[in-house]
Structure formats: C-alpha cells, structure tokens
Design a protein around this motif. Structure first.
Motif, PDB file in Angstrom:
ATOM      1  N   LYS A   2      27.468  30.399  32.139  1.00  0.00           N
ATOM      2  CA  LYS A   2      28.519  30.286  31.139  1.00  0.00           C
ATOM      3  C   LYS A   2      28.590  31.536  30.274  1.00  0.00           C
ATOM      4  O   LYS A   2      27.601  32.154  29.972  1.00  0.00           O
ATOM      5  CB  LYS A   2      28.266  29.078  30.240  1.00  0.00           C
ATOM      6  CG  LYS A   2      28.210  27.769  30.999  1.00  0.00           C
ATOM      7  CD  LYS A   2      29.540  27.440  31.606  1.00  0.00           C
ATOM      8  CE  LYS A   2      29.431  26.208  32.485  1.00  0.00           C
ATOM      9  NZ  LYS A   2      30.647  25.889  33.172  1.00  0.00           N
ATOM     10  N   PRO A  38      23.899  26.356  36.352  1.00  0.00           N
ATOM     11  CA  PRO A  38      24.578  27.070  35.255  1.00  0.00           C
ATOM     12  C   PRO A  38      23.724  27.189  34.000  1.00  0.00           C
ATOM     13  O   PRO A  38      22.786  26.428  33.784  1.00  0.00           O
ATOM     14  CB  PRO A  38      25.795  26.174  34.986  1.00  0.00           C
ATOM     15  CG  PRO A  38      25.317  24.807  35.358  1.00  0.00           C
ATOM     16  CD  PRO A  38      24.408  25.002  36.542  1.00  0.00           C
ATOM     17  N   ASP A  65      30.105  20.900  34.495  1.00  0.00           N
ATOM     18  CA  ASP A  65      31.055  22.021  34.449  1.00  0.00           C
ATOM     19  C   ASP A  65      32.449  21.513  34.083  1.00  0.00           C
ATOM     20  O   ASP A  65      33.140  22.082  33.233  1.00  0.00           O
ATOM     21  CB  ASP A  65      31.128  22.727  35.802  1.00  0.00           C
ATOM     22  CG  ASP A  65      29.927  23.606  36.068  1.00  0.00           C
ATOM     23  OD1 ASP A  65      29.213  23.938  35.115  1.00  0.00           O
ATOM     24  OD2 ASP A  65      29.703  23.957  37.243  1.00  0.00           O
TER      25      ASP A  65
END
Length: 206
Positions: A2, A38, A65
């Motif tokens: 991110k 992530p 996500d």
C-alpha cells in the motif's frame, strides 16, 4: 504494497482495479491478489474499522484489499519479490477446495450488497463474473471430490445436478493427464503446488 505514491507505474485505485479483479478469477491465469502479502497503513485500517474476515481461510488479502479500496485507499504493486512461498503437505492449499469456494461465494455476495459497490456497474460486473467462475468450479468439484473419496452415490447425485460436468471434465482432461505424467513418470512432486500452476499460467499467457 500500500502507498499514496501516485507516481508509481504500478499504482492502483478502485476504478483502475476493475480489470485485475476480473483476472483474479479462481483457477484462471491473471493477477491474483489473495497471496500478495500487502503492507497497510495502520491508521487507515483503524480509521475505517477494516479487519480480516475470520470466516475466510485462504485469499484473505484480496478481500481486505477490496475493503480498503471502496474506502478510498490507493496502492501500488512492487514487482520485486520479498518473500518465498512454500506449499507443504497438510497446508490449506492441499485441503478440500469446496469450503474455500463456498467462503469466496459468501464473501462476494456480502461485498456486493454494499451501496458503494452497487453504485459501480463495472465493479458489479467484475464481481458477477468471479461469482460465475466460482460456481462453475464448485459444481465440478462437488463431483470430483466425492469420486476421489470413493463416495460414488454422492458423486452420481452431483452429476445429475450438474449436466455440464462432462463438458468441464473433457476440457480439463489434457491438463489432468499432463500433471499426472509430471508427477508419476517425471517425478515432479511440485506439480500439484500452487507455485507450479502459477508458473504454468505465466508461460501460457506470455
């Protein structure tokens, strides 16, 4: 990974993620976010009350996500690998796929009930496509898994519910034979691992 770095060539926000969502279809080649590992900004997750769904045992990253994106998050994909994925016997990857597919279907249905999703026709179409793929694989595996377990009556019952089973089976036959040759003749023990399938998909699409 991110980020707010909008100058990244791998930068994504919700409108640009519609196509990758379509390519995240179960069992098909494409960009799969479920094992993307992530990195999130903690303050963003806390602010919007975003958490992992405990009901989903695999592919959790995809759904968190999506939760972030509909709340306005942006992220970019870092092409450089930072971790090594090992598929081992007894892991979730090797267990029955039926619970996993049912979890994905439930998560998809819940996600599509949100007003912000309903107001995005492209996103709804992408999610609907994924649901269609989930249901196709689910119907196929509801026959195959009982067959592997010797539960013939259950398998025959499921065949009756799924007239497309034989068409799906024939379409997969070449790959089924090729994998068993690799495993039993060539001694390639990784042929049923997720990493092997990802590499094969990349070769097919390149």
């Amino acid at each position: 990974m991110k980020s707010d770095a909008s100058n990244s060539s791998y930068f994504y926000s919700l409108p640009r993620l519609i196509e990758p969502i379509q390519t995240d279809a179960y069992g098909e080649p494409g960009l799969h976010l479920g094992i993307s590992k992530p990195l999130f900004k903690r303050e963003f997750l806390v602010k919007h009350g975003i958490e992992y769904d405990d009901a989903i045992r695999m592919g959790q990253d995809f759904w968190i996500d999506m939760k972030c994106l509909i709340k306005g998050a942006r992220f970019f994909l870092e092409p450089k690998p930072y971790y090594f994925y090992r598929s081992r016997p007894g892991s979730l990857v090797h267990k029955s796929q039926l619970p996993r597919l049912n979890q994905y279907l439930n998560a998809s249905d819940s996600f599509m009930q949100q007003e912000v999703v309903k107001k995005n026709p492209a996103l709804m179409r992408a999610m609907s496509y994924n649901i269609t793929v989930y249901k196709k694989h689910l119907a196929y595996l509801q026959v195959v898994e009982p067959l592997k377990q010797g539960k013939w009556l259950i398998a025959l019952t499921e065949m009756g519910k799924n007239p497309r089973f034989f068409y799906d089976f024939i379409s997969r036959l070449n790959n089924i034979i090729a994998r068993r040759i690799q495993y039993y003749v060539m001694g390639n023990k990784s042929v049923f691992d997720i990493t092997y399938n990802i590499q094969r998909e990349r070769k097919t699409t390149n």
